[in-house]
Scaffold this motif. Structure first.
Motif, PDB file in Angstrom:
ATOM      1  N   GLY A 174       0.336  -1.084  -0.288  1.00  0.00           N
ATOM      2  CA  GLY A 174      -0.088   0.151  -0.320  1.00  0.00           C
ATOM      3  C   GLY A 174       0.593   0.818  -0.129  1.00  0.00           C
ATOM      4  O   GLY A 174       1.716   1.354  -0.405  1.00  0.00           O
ATOM      5  N   LYS A 175       0.287   2.386   0.578  1.00  0.00           N
ATOM      6  CA  LYS A 175       1.326   3.689   0.605  1.00  0.00           C
ATOM      7  C   LYS A 175       2.470   3.680   1.319  1.00  0.00           C
ATOM      8  O   LYS A 175       3.360   4.293   1.042  1.00  0.00           O
ATOM      9  N   GLN A 176       2.081   2.764   2.843  1.00  0.00           N
ATOM     10  CA  GLN A 176       2.984   2.496   3.114  1.00  0.00           C
ATOM     11  C   GLN A 176       4.717   1.886   2.266  1.00  0.00           C
ATOM     12  O   GLN A 176       5.649   2.650   1.954  1.00  0.00           O
ATOM     13  N   GLY A 177       4.253   0.868   1.927  1.00  0.00           N
ATOM     14  CA  GLY A 177       5.456  -0.024   1.078  1.00  0.00           C
ATOM     15  C   GLY A 177       5.720   0.900  -0.587  1.00  0.00           C
ATOM     16  O   GLY A 177       7.292   0.912  -0.624  1.00  0.00           O
ATOM     17  N   TRP A 178       5.308   1.657  -1.089  1.00  0.00           N
ATOM     18  CA  TRP A 178       5.351   3.060  -1.880  1.00  0.00           C
ATOM     19  C   TRP A 178       5.934   3.763  -1.667  1.00  0.00           C
ATOM     20  O   TRP A 178       7.517   4.225  -2.007  1.00  0.00           O
ATOM     21  N   ALA A 179       5.706   4.407  -0.448  1.00  0.00           N
ATOM     22  CA  ALA A 179       6.944   5.227  -0.343  1.00  0.00           C
ATOM     23  C   ALA A 179       8.064   4.830   0.342  1.00  0.00           C
ATOM     24  O   ALA A 179       9.059   5.630  -0.362  1.00  0.00           O
ATOM     25  N   ILE A 180       8.247   3.880   1.180  1.00  0.00           N
ATOM     26  CA  ILE A 180       9.648   3.477   1.794  1.00  0.00           C
ATOM     27  C   ILE A 180      10.738   2.547   0.276  1.00  0.00           C
ATOM     28  O   ILE A 180      11.666   2.879  -0.327  1.00  0.00           O
ATOM     29  N   TYR A 181       9.963   2.044  -1.044  1.00  0.00           N
ATOM     30  CA  TYR A 181      10.520   1.954  -2.124  1.00  0.00           C
ATOM     31  C   TYR A 181      10.454   3.408  -2.892  1.00  0.00           C
ATOM     32  O   TYR A 181      12.213   3.362  -3.898  1.00  0.00           O
ATOM     33  N   GLY A 182       9.460   4.265  -3.000  1.00  0.00           N
ATOM     34  CA  GLY A 182      10.213   5.683  -2.908  1.00  0.00           C
ATOM     35  C   GLY A 182      11.939   6.742  -3.124  1.00  0.00           C
ATOM     36  O   GLY A 182      12.573   6.497  -3.690  1.00  0.00           O
ATOM     37  N   ALA A 183      11.776   5.684  -1.331  1.00  0.00           N
ATOM     38  CA  ALA A 183      12.911   6.501  -0.567  1.00  0.00           C
ATOM     39  C   ALA A 183      14.392   5.736  -1.743  1.00  0.00           C
ATOM     40  O   ALA A 183      14.881   6.304  -1.339  1.00  0.00           O
ATOM     41  N   LEU A 184      14.065   4.452  -1.515  1.00  0.00           N
ATOM     42  CA  LEU A 184      14.988   3.691  -1.554  1.00  0.00           C
ATOM     43  C   LEU A 184      15.944   3.813  -2.935  1.00  0.00           C
ATOM     44  O   LEU A 184      16.902   4.251  -3.189  1.00  0.00           O
ATOM     45  N   VAL A 185      14.851   4.295  -4.249  1.00  0.00           N
ATOM     46  CA  VAL A 185      15.272   4.264  -5.694  1.00  0.00           C
ATOM     47  C   VAL A 185      15.720   5.952  -5.796  1.00  0.00           C
ATOM     48  O   VAL A 185      16.688   5.480  -6.000  1.00  0.00           O
ATOM     49  N   GLY A 186      15.131   6.617  -4.579  1.00  0.00           N
ATOM     50  CA  GLY A 186      16.179   7.998  -4.054  1.00  0.00           C
ATOM     51  C   GLY A 186      17.252   7.716  -4.042  1.00  0.00           C
ATOM     52  O   GLY A 186      18.385   8.376  -4.393  1.00  0.00           O
ATOM     53  N   ILE A 187      17.360   7.292  -3.011  1.00  0.00           N
ATOM     54  CA  ILE A 187      18.861   7.487  -2.282  1.00  0.00           C
ATOM     55  C   ILE A 187      19.918   6.195  -3.515  1.00  0.00           C
ATOM     56  O   ILE A 187      20.985   7.268  -4.016  1.00  0.00           O
ATOM     57  N   MET A 188      19.801   5.999  -4.208  1.00  0.00           N
ATOM     58  CA  MET A 188      19.543   4.763  -5.140  1.00  0.00           C
ATOM     59  C   MET A 188      19.903   5.780  -6.572  1.00  0.00           C
ATOM     60  O   MET A 188      21.543   6.087  -6.835  1.00  0.00           O
ATOM     61  N   THR A 189      19.758   6.233  -6.480  1.00  0.00           N
ATOM     62  CA  THR A 189      19.640   8.013  -8.151  1.00  0.00           C
ATOM     63  C   THR A 189      20.732   8.377  -7.693  1.00  0.00           C
ATOM     64  O   THR A 189      21.524   9.492  -8.409  1.00  0.00           O
ATOM     65  N   THR A 190      20.799   9.071  -6.469  1.00  0.00           N
ATOM     66  CA  THR A 190      21.847  10.586  -6.079  1.00  0.00           C
ATOM     67  C   THR A 190      22.737   9.476  -5.761  1.00  0.00           C
ATOM     68  O   THR A 190      23.731  10.534  -6.911  1.00  0.00           O
TER      69      THR A 190
END
Length: 447
Positions: free
Chosen positions: A178-194
């Motif tokens: 749900g919302k929690q899972g997508w938010a954490i995954y989005g944060a993970l992708v954001g860190i990897m992108t940086t």
């Protein structure tokens, strides 16, 4: 003649290729899941999503070429392009996280939120990605090594595709769903992108160098844009590449809907994505040799042509067996990689053509043009998917009507066929053959 070309060291090419990871993490995540996230998780109407995609691209129509020209005329101790990559990377990572965050809001505030976040994300993506792509011709003058560099970039892009298309749903579930899972995954992708973009900038450090004693060239946007419009090969490449991206973006936007509502087999998403991805991986090490043997223009055209076949098979038989589905998507994953990779390898040739024809080089503007058409095709694909689903009455999380199911099938397989046909026409008009490019490069070397 090859000895005249400056080349990049392998270790620097490897570091620079991490930009392909950072760039494609966001690209595949947005293209594959953002429409689904907004409609089925955040509760946004499909028409709102389609409008958002369209408006953001109108903004990009102005900001992308401006960013290209700004980076071309940047004059700093860190180079032309690296300052933008280093400074913009953490902001891009932040907004990837915010894209997949679904705060509790009223329906109207949800619309405001997605507009502000998505448009800002698009602007920050422009700041980072255009300088990143502009570094390719700076890294090496050798046309064969440029194809190798692009292959390494796309190889890292394949890693990004794996992380997104195969691992996204399992990781979202592992993070709570749900919302929690997508938010954490989005944060993970954001860190990897940086981190990926910072490594990329590190790889370009030796090559992105400004002569601080040299007089700066005054920024003249009107003149730069005129040179772009006169560059026919660049225009044809933009059309061919853009329609290929539109094809991919349309089917990616409805991919989840196809598996969820047509096949009732969401569990197949990672499996089919694996078949598509690993078939594409097989191509990557072969591409430089094939391109050298066949020629980039001819190979691009053939790649677009053969991408149509598996799409037509599945369009006519959308509920075919899993074996047929995975086989056709594997074929598609192999051949569709050809134009998607070659477009970036042909970009430096268009820059060389501009320098040869008009006496002025504009790597940033050329890169921004292809980046814009890349985002434009992605957005139009997302707009087409959301708009036509809305027209036939799609409503999330319920059994769909036959009209909706037919539309999902058409968008998943039929619309991409139209995109690839358009790219065949435009690439036929692309005038830089291998023989022509040898002439261009030889005359530039003499100058």
């Amino acid at each position: 003649m090859k000895n005249k070309y400056s080349k990049a060291k392998f270790i620097d090419v490897f570091k620079y290729s991490f930009g392909g990871l950072g760039s494609n993490l966001a690209f595949f995540l947005v293209m594959s899941y953002l429409t689904f996230f907004y409609t089925d998780i955040f509760g946004i109407n499909t028409m709102v999503v389609s409008g958002l995609m369209l408006i953001s691209r109108f903004i990009d129509a102005f900001t992308d070429p401006i960013m290209g020209m700004l980076s071309d005329h940047t004059h700093s101790k860190m180079g032309k392009y690296r300052p933008w990559i280093i400074g913009g990377a953490p902001l891009l990572g932040l907004f990837i996280f915010l894209l997949f965050t679904a705060p509790e809001m009223s329906p109207n505030m949800k619309i405001v939120y997605v507009y502000v976040i998505y448009i800002t994300y698009s602007l920050v993506s422009t700041v980072v990605n255009i300088p990143y792509h502009s570094l390719t011709p700076v890294m090496s003058q050798d046309p064969d090594q440029r194809t190798v560099i692009v292959s390494w970039k796309q190889g890292m892009g394949t890693v990004a595709q794996f992380i997104v298309t195969i691992m996204a749903l399992p990781l979202v579930d592992a993070f709570g769903g749900g919302k929690q899972g997508w938010a954490i995954y989005g944060a993970l992708v954001g860190i990897m992108t940086t981190v990926s973009f910072w490594v990329c900038a590190w790889g370009g450090k030796k090559y992105d160098v400004c002569d601080m004693q040299r007089e700066r060239v005054r920024l003249n946007m009107v003149n730069d844009l005129k040179l772009l419009v006169k560059n026919k090969p660049m225009l044809m490449l933009m059309i061919a590449f853009g329609t290929d991206v539109l094809a991919n973006a349309t089917y990616s936007a409805v991919n989840m809907y196809y598996f969820k509502y047509v096949l009732n087999r969401v569990d197949l998403v990672p499996k089919v994505a694996s078949a598509t991805l690993f078939a594409g991986i097989i191509l990557l090490p072969l591409l430089p040799a094939i391109a050298k043997f066949v020629g980039k223009k001819r190979l691009y055209w053939l790649g677009s042509l053969f991408s149509i076949y598996p799409l037509i098979v599945m369009w006519l038989h959308p509920t075919a067996s899993v074996t047929i589905l995975m086989s056709m998507m594997a074929v598609f994953g192999f051949v569709s990689r050809i134009p998607s990779n070659l477009g970036w390898a042909m970009l430096p040739e268009c820059s060389d053509f501009g320098e040869w024809k008009f006496g002025q080089r504009s790597d940033g503007l050329m890169s921004s043009s292809l980046t814009f058409i890349n985002k434009f095709g992605m957005a139009i694909g997302g707009f087409i998917a959301s708009f036509f689903l809305g027209i036939v009455g799609f409503t999330a999380n319920q059994e769909q009507t036959p009209q909706v199911l037919d539309m999902i099938v058409f968008l998943r397989f039929g619309m991409p066929v139209i995109g690839y046909v358009a790219s065949l026409i435009s690439m036929a008009l692309y005038e830089i053959t291998d023989e022509k490019y040898l002439q261009i490069r030889s005359e530039l070397d003499e100058k």
